[in-house]
Design a protein around this motif. Sequence first.
Motif, PDB file in Angstrom:
ATOM      1  N   LYS A   1       0.810  -1.213   0.000  1.00  0.00           N
ATOM      2  CA  LYS A   1       0.000   0.000   0.000  1.00  0.00           C
ATOM      3  C   LYS A   1       0.851   1.275   0.000  1.00  0.00           C
ATOM      4  N   TYR A   2       2.130   1.157   0.378  1.00  0.00           N
ATOM      5  CA  TYR A   2       2.988   2.342   0.444  1.00  0.00           C
ATOM      6  C   TYR A   2       3.627   2.705  -0.898  1.00  0.00           C
TER       7      TYR A   2
ATOM      8  N   PHE B   1       8.593   6.417   1.682  1.00  0.00           N
ATOM      9  CA  PHE B   1       8.153   5.152   2.268  1.00  0.00           C
ATOM     10  C   PHE B   1       8.682   5.003   3.691  1.00  0.00           C
TER      11      PHE B   1
ATOM     12  N   LEU C   1       6.754   6.366   7.389  1.00  0.00           N
ATOM     13  CA  LEU C   1       5.858   5.521   8.183  1.00  0.00           C
ATOM     14  C   LEU C   1       5.252   6.291   9.364  1.00  0.00           C
TER      15      LEU C   1
ATOM     16  N   GLU D   1       6.280  -2.254  11.175  1.00  0.00           N
ATOM     17  CA  GLU D   1       6.324  -0.842  10.827  1.00  0.00           C
ATOM     18  C   GLU D   1       6.846  -0.015  12.006  1.00  0.00           C
TER      19      GLU D   1
END
Length: 266
Positions: A148-149, A224, A227, A235
């Motif tokens: 998704k990133y 990215f 986060l 994460e």
Amino acid sequence: MKQSKSIPEGYMTVGEVAKKMGVTVRTLQYYDKQGLLSPSAESEGGRRLYTDKDLITLHQILSLKSLGFSLADIKQQLISLDTPSDVANILSKQADDIRQKIEQLSASLAAIEQLRTEVLQMQTVNFKKYADIIVNLQMNNEFYFLIKYFDDDMLDYIRTRFDQESGFAFIERFNRISDEIIQLQKDNIPPENEKCQTLTKVYWDLIMEFTEGDMSMLPKLIEFGKLNNTTNEWEEKQKKLNAYLEPALEIYFSRLGVNPFEGVET
């Protein structure tokens, strides 16, 4: 009265059987066509007639069908079996088939729930990413959530850069070096320490290996790496790692006398 005279005693019409057994007339017609359950008689007017014995057969068919047996299995095997052992063997096979289906359905349910979580975290509808997430879930890739990133260009690059085996191997190396760096952080080793600088070089070499030296990819990797909203343990670990690595990388590049970000729009 006319209808009762045309139907012999002890017989039922297809409509009466359907109502009594909770099925449709079309179902009974289909069973007849497939040779599973044919009427025992026919009235003078051409109406198909059933008996109580036919109802018993229909009950058997419906019961076995509810256990997941196909009509072909019921027709070809079950009804013609003679011994309890034969029936038990068929039931054992069916039980194995059902267990397999349960496992498949459980996996599908887990994938749906995981995909739903990822969908809610994405800013836009992107079925290409959804497909990538599903594929990675099916491969048991625990890092499916990273998809998704990345934008479509980065995902296309990853698809061409790595196959399944090399991708997993790279992630394993990345996680191993990340764990070693985080351990230094836990041990309060300062970024300028040689141990930290040695691991920082290994980390940067991995980044260069991933990008194949294409510095234009750095802004996307930096984005990215932010986060801001962590949703899982991995994460959260990367967020701590980045906070520790940022000054370590500055020291590393300063000692080399280079600025890899020079001329790169971030």
